[in-house]
Every structure is written in structure tokens, then in C-alpha cells.
Design an enzyme around this catalytic site. Sequence first.
Site, short mmCIF file in Angstrom:
data_model
loop_
_atom_site.label_atom_id
_atom_site.label_comp_id
_atom_site.label_asym_id
_atom_site.label_seq_id
_atom_site.Cartn_x
_atom_site.Cartn_y
_atom_site.Cartn_z
N GLU A 193 -10.80 5.33 6.99
CA GLU A 193 -9.56 5.93 7.49
C GLU A 193 -9.92 7.23 8.20
O GLU A 193 -9.71 8.34 7.70
CB GLU A 193 -8.57 6.20 6.34
CG GLU A 193 -7.19 6.60 6.89
CD GLU A 193 -6.19 6.97 5.81
OE1 GLU A 193 -6.57 7.01 4.63
OE2 GLU A 193 -5.02 7.22 6.16
N HIS A 230 -9.80 2.25 0.33
CA HIS A 230 -9.41 3.04 1.50
C HIS A 230 -10.66 3.08 2.38
O HIS A 230 -11.61 3.81 2.08
CB HIS A 230 -9.01 4.46 1.09
CG HIS A 230 -7.59 4.58 0.67
ND1 HIS A 230 -7.08 3.92 -0.41
CD2 HIS A 230 -6.55 5.26 1.24
CE1 HIS A 230 -5.78 4.20 -0.51
NE2 HIS A 230 -5.44 5.01 0.48
N ASP A 270 2.42 3.47 2.81
CA ASP A 270 1.40 4.47 2.49
C ASP A 270 1.99 5.68 1.75
O ASP A 270 1.51 6.03 0.69
CB ASP A 270 0.64 4.91 3.74
CG ASP A 270 -0.77 5.41 3.45
OD1 ASP A 270 -1.24 5.24 2.30
OD2 ASP A 270 -1.40 5.97 4.36
N HIS A 330 1.27 5.32 -2.20
CA HIS A 330 0.76 6.27 -3.19
C HIS A 330 1.96 6.85 -3.93
O HIS A 330 2.52 7.86 -3.52
CB HIS A 330 -0.02 7.40 -2.50
CG HIS A 330 -1.22 6.90 -1.76
ND1 HIS A 330 -2.50 7.06 -2.24
CD2 HIS A 330 -1.34 6.22 -0.59
CE1 HIS A 330 -3.36 6.50 -1.38
NE2 HIS A 330 -2.67 5.98 -0.37
N GLN A 334 -9.43 9.70 -4.73
CA GLN A 334 -9.04 10.45 -3.53
C GLN A 334 -10.12 11.40 -3.02
O GLN A 334 -10.29 11.60 -1.83
CB GLN A 334 -7.76 11.24 -3.83
CG GLN A 334 -7.28 12.17 -2.75
CD GLN A 334 -6.64 11.45 -1.57
OE1 GLN A 334 -5.49 11.07 -1.62
NE2 GLN A 334 -7.42 11.24 -0.53
N HIS A 347 0.84 -1.21 0.00
CA HIS A 347 0.00 0.00 0.00
C HIS A 347 0.87 1.26 0.00
O HIS A 347 1.44 1.64 1.02
CB HIS A 347 -0.92 0.01 1.22
CG HIS A 347 -1.93 1.13 1.19
ND1 HIS A 347 -3.28 0.91 1.17
CD2 HIS A 347 -1.78 2.47 1.18
CE1 HIS A 347 -3.92 2.06 1.14
NE2 HIS A 347 -3.02 3.04 1.15
FE FE2 Z 1 -3.48 5.15 1.57
#
Ligand code: FE2
Length: 413
Positions: free
Chosen positions: A214, A211, A310, A60, A153, A58
Site C-alpha cells: 500500500e 496489507h 477501509d 478497520h 500496523q 476490508h
Molecule cells: Fe486497510
Amino acid sequence: MTDLLVRNVRVESATTPCDLRVEGGRFAEIGPGLEARRGERVIDHGGRLALPPFIESHVHLDSALTAGQPRYNESGTLFEGIQVWSERKRTLTVEDVKERVRRAVRQQAGFGIQYVRSHVDVTDPELTALRALLELREELRDDVTLQLVAFPQEGIESFPDGRALMRRAAEMGVDAIGAIPHFEFTREYSVSSLDFAVELALEFGLLIDVHCDEIDDEASRGLETLAARAYEAGIGERVTASHTTAMHSYNNAYFIRLLRLLSMSGINFVSNPLVNTHLQGRMDTYPKRRGVTRVKELTEAGLNVSFGQDDIVDPWNPLGTGNLRDVVLNGLYVTQMMGRSEIEQSYRFITHNAARTLHLDDYGIAVGNSANFIVLDAPDWTEALAFDAPVVASYRAGRELVRAKPVRREILF
Ligand code: FE2
């Protein structure tokens, strides 16, 4: 392709060293005292630990190495991070993304990573980052396996043309479909975004990585919807819930009821302990929640959990290097998984467990598999973790990707 004999490595938790013979890029023989053959290259690793390559399950990559552009995230919250990135996103070009991602991937390679699942923000009408990452997935495939998730996102239902952008990403060739239910405007949008994501993944035959929750809001319950849909469609092993930090705040009565559904669904989990201990609990005074999902309880219930970094030097983590050792170390501390066998087995969070999440076949040090493996400067994993042992070699199909000389310090007293 030169054949290779790697001498004197301890594979995973083996207490005695053995040798690995590589022919045609695959493991041909594994055992003690193998005889060198004519024309074979021989490398002796002096009894060091050999593991299958680390897997970043995981990250980005599209935002990697952008910290401070156009400004730093001073509050340290997830939501300021999203705002900063939204500003930086307007200036993306394909070349800008490719140049940063190449640097980030090489940095990861130095830490023994050969497989990366990257979420790519598709809430961009131009899909610039996705175009760049799709090109890189091909350009880098001999050195790293990139798996790309269409990541909305700024929401699917809450972003203009969110559904159409997700569909375009699927058509362009992503590997997995994402969602962000806790960021959608309403609970109803949260549920319908998950329904849409599951249907889209089924239509295109793709994996799912959401996601999911979170946030520190104990009422954020996208996970139950995702797990129920996965269970009903019989696709649990193809589905991943990332983050699930709200689970940290669920009351136990609810969690125990939920655990039954999670077990029935068989979905995978990715926890990002380093980043979530940094981002979560920011609205708390004291006691301040850690905001890491219940890794210990999920693991004990037989569910598959892996760990991810992440973010690498971006609005959500100014100090992320890409080194998964940091993630495992922090994860063990914060989840209190410090029993001897928990520590010994913890490399699985960034190897075998992650391989299951990514649906990798042909993974692991076994005869017949591609000869992908790494060597660490320590005799076993516990010591590697405790003393931050560097990766001294990384091989892919028997080819050397990374070679490092361990630093030997002299203490002058
Ligand atoms: Fe993430």
C-alpha cells in the site's frame, strides 16, 4: 421463530419478481406466486431488488469514529494517518473500542452489511483493541458476522516483540493473520515478515489477509513473495492481498510476468478505491497517480477481487460512512469499469466475490441457506447504484434487522 413469506422481489439480476418462503430461519422455497400458509407472516416488497447481504471485506473497526482524536490527518497521507492513530492508540480502553465499534456496526447494518472482515491493530503490547473486538464478535454474532485479522500496523519485524504479539493474537482466536510488508524497515524484513505470517497461519489453520504494497513505490513487491508462498503451500484461496496499490505503478512487463504467478496462486484481492484515491499519489506533482490496484485486469484474468471501505471517520478517511455503494461507485469510475455488464455485475464486488474472500459458506439467496438478504428501493442494481437507492429491509435468518421507509420527495415546480 415465525415463518415468513416475502412476496414480490427481484433476486439479483432476475427480470421478473418472485417470492421467498422462509422456514426455521432458512430459505425453504423460492419461486413465483407462492401461496401464503396459515400463521405465516407476509411482506410484499413491490418488485424491489433483493440481494444477499453486503459484505464489508476490508475495514478497520478499531479506529472507526476517531477522526480528530487527538488531531486530524492534515496531509492526507497514509503515513500521517499511522502516526495519528499511534497517538490515539495509547488511550484505548476496551469500553472505548466497544462503544465505537457498536455504533459503526449499526451504521453498516443500515447500509445492508451483515458480514465484516475487520483488521485489528495488534502492535499494542496490551492488545486492547483485539480484546474488545473478540468480545464483540461473540456479542454481535446474531446480527453480524465479524471476522478478525491480526493486523501489525507498525510492522512484525520492525516493531518491538512484533512476532510475539502476532502469536498471542493467533492464540486469542483471530480468524486471519495479516502483515504489512511495505512498512517494514527493509526489504529483507518485508520478506521474512511474510514468511512468518504464512507459517503462523498454517500452524493455527487460519486465513491470511496482508496489507500488501500500500504505497506508490513501484519497487514495493511484497505481492510476489506472498503469491509465491501461497502457491507453494497450495493455500491460494485462503490468502488475500489487500490494497496492492503499488501494482498501479508497476511497469507492464513486470505486471504481465507477475500475473502468471498470481493466476497460478489463485489468491484473492481486496481493493479499497475510495480510501486509496484519497491517500495515494500524495507525493506526486502532476500527473498524479490514482493508486488503485488493477481491478479490471485482475478480474479479466479470472482472479477474485472484492471492494472494501477501509476506514470509517478515522485518521485515514474523515468522510467514510460505511456505505459500500459509495465504494462501488467510486471503484467503477476510477478503474474505468463502466461497460454495461461491468456495472450490472458490480454488486458482486461487495457480495459474492467478498464471500469467496471471507470463505463464507451458507451465503446467497438459495433454498437451504440461512435466510439472510437485503431489499433495495430500486428494481435492479444499476438503478440502485445510479440513484443511491437505500436499503429498505435487511433480514437475518428471516428476522428483520433493518426496516426503512424510502423518502419520497416532491419537486414543487
Ligand atoms: Fe486497510
